[in-house]
Design an enzyme around this catalytic site. Structure first.
Site, PDB file in Angstrom:
ATOM      1  CD  GLU A 376      -1.486   0.061   3.610  1.00  0.00           C
ATOM      2  OE1 GLU A 376      -1.572   1.034   4.375  1.00  0.00           O
ATOM      3  OE2 GLU A 376      -2.197  -0.954   3.713  1.00  0.00           O
ATOM      4  CG  HIS A 461      -2.604  -6.399   8.505  1.00  0.00           C
ATOM      5  ND1 HIS A 461      -2.213  -6.235   7.190  1.00  0.00           N
ATOM      6  CD2 HIS A 461      -3.191  -5.232   8.855  1.00  0.00           C
ATOM      7  CE1 HIS A 461      -2.529  -5.027   6.781  1.00  0.00           C
ATOM      8  NE2 HIS A 461      -3.121  -4.384   7.765  1.00  0.00           N
ATOM      9  CG  ASN A 499      -4.969  -3.552   3.496  1.00  0.00           C
ATOM     10  OD1 ASN A 499      -4.780  -3.779   2.300  1.00  0.00           O
ATOM     11  ND2 ASN A 499      -4.318  -2.625   4.140  1.00  0.00           N
TER      12      ASN A 499
HETATM   13  P1  FAE Z   1     -10.225  -6.579  16.818  1.00  0.00           P
HETATM   14  O1  FAE Z   1     -10.744  -5.550  15.884  1.00  0.00           O
HETATM   15  O2  FAE Z   1      -8.813  -6.515  17.248  1.00  0.00           O
HETATM   16  O3  FAE Z   1     -11.174  -6.538  18.114  1.00  0.00           O
HETATM   17  C1  FAE Z   1     -10.922  -7.293  19.274  1.00  0.00           C
HETATM   18  C2  FAE Z   1     -11.467  -6.545  20.475  1.00  0.00           C
HETATM   19  O4  FAE Z   1     -11.443  -7.419  21.611  1.00  0.00           O
HETATM   20  C3  FAE Z   1     -10.653  -5.309  20.867  1.00  0.00           C
HETATM   21  O5  FAE Z   1     -11.519  -4.204  20.984  1.00  0.00           O
HETATM   22  C4  FAE Z   1     -10.010  -5.698  22.200  1.00  0.00           C
HETATM   23  O6  FAE Z   1      -9.830  -4.597  23.064  1.00  0.00           O
HETATM   24  C5  FAE Z   1     -11.005  -6.705  22.755  1.00  0.00           C
HETATM   25  N1  FAE Z   1     -10.402  -7.666  23.687  1.00  0.00           N
HETATM   26  C6  FAE Z   1      -9.236  -8.341  23.553  1.00  0.00           C
HETATM   27  N2  FAE Z   1      -9.033  -9.175  24.594  1.00  0.00           N
HETATM   28  C7  FAE Z   1     -10.110  -9.019  25.428  1.00  0.00           C
HETATM   29  C8  FAE Z   1     -10.480  -9.613  26.674  1.00  0.00           C
HETATM   30  N3  FAE Z   1      -9.712 -10.542  27.274  1.00  0.00           N
HETATM   31  N4  FAE Z   1     -11.627  -9.207  27.258  1.00  0.00           N
HETATM   32  C9  FAE Z   1     -12.419  -8.279  26.662  1.00  0.00           C
HETATM   33  N5  FAE Z   1     -12.108  -7.682  25.466  1.00  0.00           N
HETATM   34  C10 FAE Z   1     -10.971  -8.055  24.854  1.00  0.00           C
HETATM   35  O7  FAE Z   1     -10.448  -8.047  16.254  1.00  0.00           O
HETATM   36  N6  FAE Z   1      -7.038  -3.758   8.361  1.00  0.00           N
HETATM   37  C11 FAE Z   1      -7.576  -3.472   7.148  1.00  0.00           C
HETATM   38  O8  FAE Z   1      -8.274  -4.321   6.566  1.00  0.00           O
HETATM   39  N7  FAE Z   1      -7.376  -2.240   6.569  1.00  0.00           N
HETATM   40  C12 FAE Z   1      -6.616  -1.275   7.148  1.00  0.00           C
HETATM   41  O9  FAE Z   1      -6.476  -0.166   6.612  1.00  0.00           O
HETATM   42  C13 FAE Z   1      -5.995  -1.578   8.403  1.00  0.00           C
HETATM   43  N8  FAE Z   1      -5.181  -0.680   9.018  1.00  0.00           N
HETATM   44  C14 FAE Z   1      -4.710  -0.947  10.283  1.00  0.00           C
HETATM   45  C15 FAE Z   1      -3.978   0.028  10.963  1.00  0.00           C
HETATM   46  C16 FAE Z   1      -3.574  -0.184  12.279  1.00  0.00           C
HETATM   47  C17 FAE Z   1      -2.762   0.870  12.995  1.00  0.00           C
HETATM   48  C18 FAE Z   1      -3.928  -1.403  12.936  1.00  0.00           C
HETATM   49  C19 FAE Z   1      -3.532  -1.654  14.372  1.00  0.00           C
HETATM   50  C20 FAE Z   1      -4.657  -2.377  12.267  1.00  0.00           C
HETATM   51  C21 FAE Z   1      -5.050  -2.162  10.943  1.00  0.00           C
HETATM   52  N9  FAE Z   1      -5.802  -3.112  10.255  1.00  0.00           N
HETATM   53  C22 FAE Z   1      -6.287  -2.837   9.001  1.00  0.00           C
HETATM   54  C23 FAE Z   1      -6.112  -4.425  10.857  1.00  0.00           C
HETATM   55  C24 FAE Z   1      -7.563  -4.540  11.370  1.00  0.00           C
HETATM   56  O10 FAE Z   1      -7.901  -3.427  12.157  1.00  0.00           O
HETATM   57  C25 FAE Z   1      -7.701  -5.854  12.157  1.00  0.00           C
HETATM   58  O11 FAE Z   1      -7.414  -6.913  11.271  1.00  0.00           O
HETATM   59  C26 FAE Z   1      -9.097  -6.045  12.736  1.00  0.00           C
HETATM   60  O12 FAE Z   1      -9.434  -5.004  13.615  1.00  0.00           O
HETATM   61  C27 FAE Z   1      -9.215  -7.381  13.459  1.00  0.00           C
HETATM   62  O13 FAE Z   1     -10.583  -7.607  13.751  1.00  0.00           O
HETATM   63  P2  FAE Z   1     -11.026  -8.630  14.862  1.00  0.00           P
HETATM   64  O14 FAE Z   1     -12.505  -8.673  14.898  1.00  0.00           O
HETATM   65  O15 FAE Z   1     -10.285  -9.911  14.647  1.00  0.00           O
END
Ligand code: FAE
Length: 521
Positions: A376, A461, A499
């Site tokens: 990207e 990721h 992504n």
């Molecule tokens: P996620 O969104 O991580 O949600 C998990 C949630 O569970 C979080 O809110 C945690 O705080 C919570 N949690 C964890 N442990 C516990 C616990 N023990 N008890 C209670 N709550 C808990 O999971 N992806 C893209 O496709 N495009 C992008 O442009 C992109 N840019 C990114 C930029 C950054 C800086 C970052 C960090 C990530 C980026 N990503 C991007 C990756 C994407 O945000 C990530 O793959 C998803 O958010 C993962 O989704 P999940 O539902 O797996």
């Protein structure tokens, strides 16, 4: 188990408000969802629409209240107390500028971005209601269908591309930028330089979709609304413009009146209970990260949606410590970094990339088939002209790590080796060595340390750790226990070729459809 409220396809009873948040100790609910990111948000919405009350447990904050500067989220250029999850020093992905370290001390706080350190890698994750959607760049990329069998081999690709990817894109509010506006926007000069260099080296240059509101961005450029993407907001949150899950799936879920969310609630254990269902142990945190109380609640069904790392850490610990001994030996395996590596290139003075750079990326360079890299074209929103092009590459790394329980240290370890990133660097070099040669340019060496070309110590990721059709059945039901499910990035074995969040969302849509139809109908 779930009573009349679960009768899908039959009349759905009118919503009586679910147990209010925060959840009271000793309460029993039909469904608990751990985590409020993509997997959790899809699960909550679809269950609630089917008439099932859902309680979500989120260890981060709600992010709905402005700070003393009147803004909810901090700026990327000036991280503050809101920016990092329980760190006392920032760990900025760009740690240096012009060779100088830019990290600084901050008070320990339940901030929005977790830079979680394992022995071989730092894993960046969002913390709060909306999970990663709070901090990510919004790049909403559906992988080319030709790649799909390499991503999720047991999943029917035609069904995903005909039904669940479109459903996910609609639910997330994914749209495409107006390319004629992009061609002239000062804030995308950096991306046009990126395109020029890609095309001069004969690489396919592609536009990618996003969840940012492009009309809002146009208004930012015109100076008629407060600036967000055009004011360097992204990894510590966007105060406007970006449709995070708070504005999409979670807003819809709340509107059903069947979904409640307890924030600053961290799940520590899930165990079967004699009466059926599961007991769930919770630590209640204050905003300094101290545990102020513990509580136990129970549920008929528990959905793990704590993200690849969060879900894997919980399951590995619960299996190893005897809380959920019947989980199978696939738990903790198949984890990958989506092949993330970052680099910058130093352009000639005639290739200025602009003082104002939109923090929302719009384009990529696709060399996946020939070289194993999709890069990207990323912004460097420093506010000054840097003459730099900056890239986050996603690469076809073969390396997979495993989470394991470290009883002596009472924590979960990850077996990732930093040296494994060399494969990813080599793949990214298939793009950037060629561009540098063609343009007569060199890599930047001042962005990640003193004379360091590649950022090979992180991932944005994380994927895998409870892989679909291995740790779970083909729809996310954990082997060994009925009523326990995985719904997040932990299901995907280490790589999505682009992504990941659209794939995480689409897979969750598919799995919850199956669970609703076969267990709750
Ligand atoms: P996620 O969104 O991580 O949600 C998990 C949630 O569970 C979080 O809110 C945690 O705080 C919570 N949690 C964890 N442990 C516990 C616990 N023990 N008890 C209670 N709550 C808990 O999971 N992806 C893209 O496709 N495009 C992008 O442009 C992109 N840019 C990114 C930029 C950054 C800086 C970052 C960090 C990530 C980026 N990503 C991007 C990756 C994407 O945000 C990530 O793959 C998803 O958010 C993962 O989704 P999940 O539902 O797996």
């Amino acid at each position: 188990m779930l009573g009349a409220a679960t009768l899908l396809g039959k009349a759905v009873p009118a919503a009586a408000a679910p147990l209010p948040a925060p959840i009271a100790p000793g309460s029993h609910v039909p469904v608990l969802v751990i985590g409020t990111g993509y997997g959790g948000a899809v699960t909550a919405l679809r269950l609630a629409q089917a008439g099932i009350d859902v309680h979500m447990l989120e260890m981060g904050q709600a992010w709905d209240t402005p700070g003393s500067d009147g803004k909810i989220f901090a700026n990327t250029r000036s991280p503050d107390v809101r920016s990092y999850w329980l760190r006392t020093r920032t760990k900025q992905p760009l740690s240096n500028f012009l060779g100088f370290p830019i990290d600084k001390d901050v008070p320990k706080h339940a901030g929005i971005l977790d830079a979680e350190d394992f022995a071989g890698i730092t894993v960046y994750q969002g913390r709060g209601v909306g999970g990663g959607s709070l901090v990510n760049g919004g790049m909403a990329v559906t992988p080319p269908q030709a790649n799909f069998s390499g991503i999720l081999p047991s999943v029917n690709a035609a069904e995903m591309y005909n039904l669940y990817y479109p459903r996910a894109r609609a639910g997330l509010g994914v749209t495409d930028i107006d390319q004629s506006w992009w061609e002239n926007a000062a804030a995308y000069k950096y991306a046009r330089v990126g395109r020029k260099h890609a095309e001069r080296s004969n690489f396919p240059h592609v536009f990618v979709s996003n969840v940012y509101d492009w009309d809002y961005m146009k208004a930012e450029a015109a100076g008629t609304v407060p600036k967000s993407a055009l004011n360097a907001e992204v990894i510590y949150g966007n105060n406007a413009g970006k449709k995070s899950l708070q504005q999409t799936y979670i807003a819809q879920a709340k509107a059903t009146n069947r979904v409640a969310i307890s924030t600053l609630h961290r799940v520590t254990s899930v165990t079967p209970r004699a009466a059926g269902g599961y007991n769930v142990s919770i630590e209640v945190l204050n905003t300094a990260g101290d545990v102020t109380a513990t509580k136990t609640v129970s549920a008929d069904r528990v959905f793990f949606a704590a993200g690849s790392v969060g879900t894997s850490k919980l399951l590995v610990k619960l299996k190893a410590t005897g809380a959920l001994p019947n989980l199978n030996n696939e738990i903790g395996k198949g984890w990958g970094d989506n092949g993330n590596v970052m680099c910058g290139r130093a352009n000639h003075m005639w290739d200025a990339t602009g003082t104002v750079q939109s923090s929302i990326p719009t384009t990529g360079i696709d060399n996946w088939n020939a070289g194993g890299a999709f890069a990207e074209v990323a912004p460097l929103p420093t506010g000054i002209e840097t003459y730099a092009s900056f890239y986050l590459s996603i690469t076809n790394t073969p390396h997979r790590a495993e989470f394991s329980w470290n009883a002596a240290a009472n924590k979960v370890d990850l077996s990732w080796q930093t040296s494994w990133k060399q494969t990813s660097i080599n793949m990214a070099k298939t793009i950037f060595d060629k561009i540098n040669k063609k343009e007569g340019t060199i890599y930047r060496t001042d962005l990640f340390g003193v004379y360091k070309i590649w950022h090979d110590g992180l991932t944005y990721h994380p994927l895998g750790g409870a892989v679909l059709n291995k740790a779970t059945d083909n729809y996310g039901r954990l082997h060994g226990y009925s009523g326990l499910y995985v719904m997040d990035g932990a299901l995907i074995p280490g790589n999505t070729s682009v992504n990941p969040f659209v794939t995480i969302t689409a897979l969750a849509e598919r799995n919850i459809d199956n669970i609703l139809a076969n267990e709750l109908a």
